[in-house]
Design an enzyme around this catalytic site. Sequence first.
Site, PDB file in Angstrom:
ATOM      1  CE  LYS A  67      11.947  19.974 -11.189  1.00 53.34           C
ATOM      2  NZ  LYS A  67      11.175  19.115 -10.485  1.00 53.34           N
ATOM      3  CD  GLU A 101       8.723  12.250 -14.934  1.00 50.44           C
ATOM      4  OE1 GLU A 101       8.886  12.651 -13.599  1.00 50.44           O
ATOM      5  OE2 GLU A 101       9.103  13.091 -15.706  1.00 50.44           O
ATOM      6  CG  HIS A 122      -1.773  -1.276   1.310  1.00 46.36           C
ATOM      7  ND1 HIS A 122      -2.800  -1.561   0.929  1.00 46.36           N
ATOM      8  CD2 HIS A 122      -1.503  -2.205   2.109  1.00 46.36           C
ATOM      9  CE1 HIS A 122      -3.412  -2.819   1.273  1.00 46.36           C
ATOM     10  NE2 HIS A 122      -2.339  -3.291   2.041  1.00 46.36           N
ATOM     11  CB  SER A 165      14.188  22.390 -14.658  1.00 49.36           C
ATOM     12  OG  SER A 165      13.448  23.677 -14.687  1.00 49.36           O
TER      13      SER A 165
END
Length: 459
Positions: A281, A288, A154, A275
Amino acid sequence: MKIWEGRFDKPTAVNADSFNDSLPFDKKLWKEDIIASVAHATMLGKCGIIAEDEADKICAGLDSIYSDIENGKIEIVGAEDIHSFVENELVARIGDTGKKLHTARSRNDQVATDFRLYVRGSLEKLTDALIGLVNSLADNADKGLKYVMPGYTHLRKAQPMCAGHFWNAYAEMFLRDLDRVSATKERMNFSPLGSGALAGTSYPIDRDMTAKALGFIGPCENSLDGVSDRDYVCEYLFNGSMVMTHLSRLCEDIILYSTEEFGYFEISDAYSTGSSIMPQKKNPDICELMRGKTGRVYGHLLAMLTTLKAIPLAYDKDLQEDKETLFDAETQVINCVKIMAELLQNISLKTDKMETAAESEFCCATDVADYLAKKGMPFRTAHAVTGKIVRWCIENKRTLQDMTAEEYKSFDELFDKDICEVVKGKNCADARTSYGGASSASVKENLKSIKKRLKHYKA
Ligand code: ARG
């Protein structure tokens, strides 16, 4: 020139022509088309359907087209499809003998044969890529043997486990994919060549000969099915979809575990992106994008199933849709598998963070309950006693690791000094020696078996 223009008295409309043409994408099948044509022509000669010297001339012509395409001497343009292109080119090179190539053959069994050859080759490429990926996972599992990390259910910390367990779990998934790919290859490796347009042929062809020459197990047994079967395309797309599902789950785990919040993994800069506005970043774009491409591959599977679902026997032009869908899925899946194999070689474990996390948030509570149960307390009662201990810790800002043996004893007489050792993360993980469990010993065995099973697969 159209190979079928005899019956027509008007040329095809320009738009209808470009709508119908498949050359822009089926030119990818040029090798398979020529190889299958050589097998067909050789068989025609051997069976006395055409003269042997005519067969030789055709094969020599096909060979010259093959090397000219390979060396970039000719461009594949100006025909309806790859089959017409090769035939037109052959006739241009060797004259009327070239027109005999299509004896006892239809484009329906021709395309079915070309595409099987192509898909079979692609299954081999996918096998190779998957072997590389399982090897990378196995290397990471090997490195993880010494360390512990929390396992989750979970998405909440659950129990400590040897870090190798995580990588081995993914290796198991991709081994199943390898198994599926190999089963698909076995099932589809039959030759449709000689099925003709749909009903076979009246010429004395030898289908076993062409099947053997092309590396098939044998000829497909029913000509109607031979020209219209695209099950193997669906299987390819399902196998690819399953691979993408596994990759996508792995990507999700890597993305999470490489966040500041989890901090167990560090992806190398070489496989990360930045970024345009936020200088600090470091983003996991590769993972992704892979997760994103999963939807695209699923789409191809659904497209193919839908295309097949209501077409009447045997060949219908709808089947031409099999190619772009498979070509794109193939590119996406094989690329993703290869890139993931590389990325995994460039990921490091932040072992301190992993080990601390493996003891935090009461990850070792099951082991406290098991401790009591092993001393004779019914497990359900032990669960309740441990629940009280956890509650006490939360209220008093304590952990299972900083509790003293006396404090444990105050909850139950069965506790002894050794409880303080039992609740160490590494000990909890290593206690799970059951077959397939998370102890470093079990994980080592699992890894051994993964490496052994991997040896069964070769492209
Ligand atoms: N381009 C076609 C395909 O991919 C080749 C077969 C054409 N056959 C036909 N009867 N029109 O399916």
